[in-house]
Design a protein around this motif. Structure first.
Motif, short mmCIF file in Angstrom:
data_model
loop_
_atom_site.label_atom_id
_atom_site.label_comp_id
_atom_site.label_asym_id
_atom_site.label_seq_id
_atom_site.Cartn_x
_atom_site.Cartn_y
_atom_site.Cartn_z
N LEU A 123 47.69 28.37 24.41
CA LEU A 123 46.63 28.96 23.60
C LEU A 123 45.55 27.96 23.25
N SER A 124 44.33 28.46 23.12
CA SER A 124 43.23 27.64 22.62
C SER A 124 43.44 27.43 21.12
N ALA A 151 39.77 24.64 10.86
CA ALA A 151 39.70 23.27 11.35
C ALA A 151 39.87 23.25 12.87
N GLY A 152 39.01 22.53 13.53
CA GLY A 152 39.10 22.40 14.98
C GLY A 152 38.42 23.52 15.76
N LEU A 153 37.84 24.49 15.06
CA LEU A 153 37.17 25.59 15.75
C LEU A 153 35.68 25.29 15.90
N ASP A 154 35.10 25.77 16.99
CA ASP A 154 33.66 25.64 17.15
C ASP A 154 32.97 26.68 16.26
N LEU A 155 31.66 26.64 16.22
CA LEU A 155 30.91 27.53 15.33
C LEU A 155 31.21 29.00 15.60
N LEU A 161 36.51 33.97 12.95
CA LEU A 161 37.63 33.90 12.01
C LEU A 161 37.22 34.37 10.62
N VAL A 162 36.05 33.96 10.17
CA VAL A 162 35.57 34.38 8.86
C VAL A 162 35.40 35.90 8.82
N THR A 163 34.88 36.48 9.90
CA THR A 163 34.74 37.93 9.97
C THR A 163 36.10 38.61 9.90
N THR A 164 37.06 38.09 10.64
CA THR A 164 38.40 38.66 10.63
C THR A 164 39.03 38.55 9.25
#
Length: 180
Positions: A123-124, A151-155, A161-164
């Motif tokens: 997984l990414s 942490a570790g995620l691109d923009l 993730l914020v939307t989810t």
């Protein structure tokens, strides 16, 4: 002394510099760690006077410390379903079809159902974050604790993730949530 309470309809964000104790605070809230001084209550239960194994079923935790303990060959659906038994990795547990169906439903709520048969090591970083949040939600917790979920995620990954998380938190039956 710190006296704070997260109510069921609340969402908290804890901010602070590295080393300020944010992760330690979450570990106490997850009943993984006890305070070195004073007292801590989680979901109305005093740490040190409650069976923490039972309390942990009521708390969903997603953290990088947990992520580091997951074997690369762990199948995602097994990783998610094992949260219901408070274990990491399959051992002797026997899961029912209903458990697996709930795991896939939980993955689906995070847009990650297509990952169910993949192994964790393939997984990414963004996919791993979603799977760990699904695991934290698997037990339908009263309290959801997310330690640096972006942490570790691109923009683009952070925005998704914020939307989810916003969608999850907008549900009137969502658990109280603390985000570090």
């Amino acid at each position: 002394p710190i006296d704070w309470s997260v109510e069921l309809d609340e969402r908290w964000v804890v901010l602070g510099p590295n080393g300020a104790g944010k992760t330690s605070l979450l570990r106490m809230a997850a009943a993984v760690e006890h305070p070195s001084t004073g007292t801590a209550f989680v979901l109305g239960e005093r740490l040190g006077r409650v069976d923490t194994a039972e309390l942990r079923f009521r708390v969903g935790l997603s953290s990088s410390a947990l992520a580091q303990r997951i074997p690369d060959d762990e199948v995602v659906r097994d990783l998610v379903v094992s949260a219901g038994y408070a274990v990491l990795g399959r051992w002797r547990e026997r899961y029912e079809d209903v458990d697996y169906a709930r795991a896939v439903d939980t993955l689906e709520s995070l847009g990650a159902e297509h990952l169910a048969e993949r192994t964790y090591g393939t997984l990414s970083e963004g996919e791993r974050k979603r799977v760990l949040i699904a695991r934290a939600l698997m037990t339908d917790p009263e309290l959801l604790l997310l330690d640096e979920p972006a942490a570790g995620l691109d923009l683009t990954g952070r925005e998704a993730l914020v939307t989810t998380l916003s969608d999850i938190c907008s549900d009137p039956f969502a658990p109280a949530t603390v985000l570090v």
